[in-house]
Write a protein that holds these residues in place. Structure first.
Motif, PDB file in Angstrom:
ATOM      1  N   THR A  69       0.824  -1.305   0.040  1.00 36.46           N
ATOM      2  CA  THR A  69      -0.382   0.026   0.033  1.00 36.46           C
ATOM      3  C   THR A  69       0.181   0.705  -0.170  1.00 36.46           C
ATOM      4  OG1 THR A  69      -0.401  -0.439   1.855  1.00 36.46           O
ATOM      5  CG2 THR A  69      -2.117  -1.111   1.657  1.00 36.46           C
ATOM      6  N   ILE A  70       2.052   1.354   0.953  1.00 36.74           N
ATOM      7  CA  ILE A  70       2.623   2.370   0.682  1.00 36.74           C
ATOM      8  C   ILE A  70       3.468   2.725  -0.748  1.00 36.74           C
ATOM      9  CG2 ILE A  70       5.041   3.130   1.688  1.00 36.74           C
ATOM     10  CD1 ILE A  70       3.507   1.968   4.359  1.00 36.74           C
ATOM     11  N   ALA A  71       4.259   1.405  -1.230  1.00 41.10           N
ATOM     12  CA  ALA A  71       4.853   1.613  -2.006  1.00 41.10           C
ATOM     13  C   ALA A  71       4.339   2.060  -3.941  1.00 41.10           C
ATOM     14  CB  ALA A  71       5.549   0.312  -2.500  1.00 41.10           C
ATOM     15  N   HIS A  72       2.910   0.951  -3.658  1.00 44.97           N
ATOM     16  CA  HIS A  72       2.126   2.245  -4.414  1.00 44.97           C
ATOM     17  C   HIS A  72       1.833   3.265  -4.523  1.00 44.97           C
ATOM     18  CE1 HIS A  72       0.456  -2.243  -4.825  1.00 44.97           C
ATOM     19  NE2 HIS A  72       1.782  -2.671  -5.060  1.00 44.97           N
ATOM     20  N   ARG A  73       1.157   3.491  -3.231  1.00 47.24           N
ATOM     21  CA  ARG A  73       1.312   5.426  -3.239  1.00 47.24           C
ATOM     22  C   ARG A  73       2.304   6.151  -3.535  1.00 47.24           C
ATOM     23  NH1 ARG A  73      -1.433   3.796   1.929  1.00 47.24           N
ATOM     24  NH2 ARG A  73      -0.075   4.220   3.477  1.00 47.24           N
TER      25      ARG A  73
END
Length: 357
Positions: free
Chosen positions: A195-199
């Motif tokens: 989720t963080i990597a995608h943001r």
């Protein structure tokens, strides 16, 4: 490809050429069974992923009407709303809910999987820690229908539904650019999760499309408090300390995007202590649209996460897996988040070319 099924006492008995009664007594620790037979039965039960006691009995009786929900961080308002949505939707399908919290701990996650295997669950909705797929691979091997939520484990091939975090990061960044920001910094959690990597990927895409630089220090990690290997509930203190260091830079960014609205609390305090105002000195964009976001001063522009929609779809997908009545929905579903514009970015546009949406 045939659906995996739960192995029964009868299966183990047939494989070992023993009676069902002998197998049952061996696994329940009763007397009258030799050590060698007990060891043989236990080894075979482990090999086939046999689900003991409560779950097996409930399946025989046709009364397994509970689904498990595994989340990582109960302090996250997204998951608070998710729990409520899943419980209401599950009840509509005549299922009750068993909630398990892992606190971002791989050890807790393994215990959670074992707990679901030993409980009367018909299926599970899981937010994985993403350290290892093994706990949920074991669940699948035991024939427990499982839907992953918000964080995928593609190697398992399970059905998945979550927020399109890459789009959320892109929209937050694009909005800052359209409001005139030429330099943008992201404050994000330090967890190694998708989720963080995608943001962050969405942030980088928007910056690249706008032709804006991303110098070193454009993405800053905010430490996640931990105790005994478990992540603690979010605290604004960590973001506040990181923001104080950021504000010592010779040139401040035009905008800061924070990975969750709690971080905005810490950033707001640091800005106030430095005599800076939002949005005139710095625009701030959050992520989550938590209940307090609209009550900050100034009210926080943020990305609203589709918790209700994601939770509803997750339950429906799981019920399809349990009943075998598939509706033709795609294996993987991403739900678009919504940018909610408020006063924290209400600054005059400086004429920068607009980003295509």
């Amino acid at each position: 490809m045939a659906e995996p099924r739960r192995h029964t006492l009868r299966d183990i008995a047939a494989t070992l050429n023993l009676s069902v009664n002998t197998v049952s007594r061996a696994l329940s620790g009763k007397d009258g069974i030799s050590d060698s037979t007990r060891a043989l039965v236990q080894a075979e039960a482990e090999r086939v992923g046999y689900v003991p006691n409560a779950l097996a009995r409930s399946l025989v009786l046709g009364s397994a009407t509970t689904i498990g929900l595994v989340i990582t961080n109960p302090s996250n308002p997204f998951y608070a709303q998710l729990i409520s949505t899943v419980e209401v939707r599950a009840r509509r399908h005549d299922y009750s809910l068993l909630l398990v919290v892992t606190d971002e701990s791989a050890d807790n996650e393994m215990r959670a999987a074992e707990s679901l295997l030993r409980s009367s669950v018909s299926g599970a909705i899981v937010v994985p820690v993403q350290v290892s797929a093994d706990p949920w691979r074991r669940l699948g091997a035991a024939g427990v229908p499982t839907v992953l939520l918000n964080r995928d484990l593609p190697e398992l091939g399970f059905r998945f539904v979550g927020t399109d975090n890459e789009l959320g990061g892109y929209r937050a960044t694009a909005h800052a650019v359209l409001r005139g920001a030429r330099s943008i910094v992201v404050l994000e959690e330090d967890l190694p999760i998708t989720t963080i990597a995608h943001r962050i990927a969405g942030f980088r895409r928007a910056m690249t499309e706008a032709g804006l630089p991303m110098p070193r220090g454009s993405v800053i990690s905010v430490p996640t408090p931990r105790y005994d290997q478990a992540a603690l509930p979010w605290q604004a203190e960590q973001a506040y300390q990181v923001a104080r260091k950021l504000l010592r830079r010779a040139k401040l960014p035009d905008a800061v995007i924070v990975g969750n609205d709690y971080f905005a609390l810490g950033l707001y305090r640091a800005l106030e202590e430095h005599g800076l105002t939002v949005p005139d000195d710095m625009m701030v964009i959050g992520f989550g649209d938590y209940p307090f976001a609209g009550f900050l001063s100034p009210a926080l522009t943020t990305v609203r996460l589709p918790a209700e929609q994601v939770g509803t779809i997750a339950v429906d997908l799981l019920v399809e897996e349990i009943t075998g009545a598939h509706s033709g929905r795609p294996l993987k579903q991403l739900i678009a988040p919504e940018l909610v514009e408020r006063a924290s970015t209400a600054r005059a546009v400086r004429g920068l070319a607009a980003l295509s949406r």
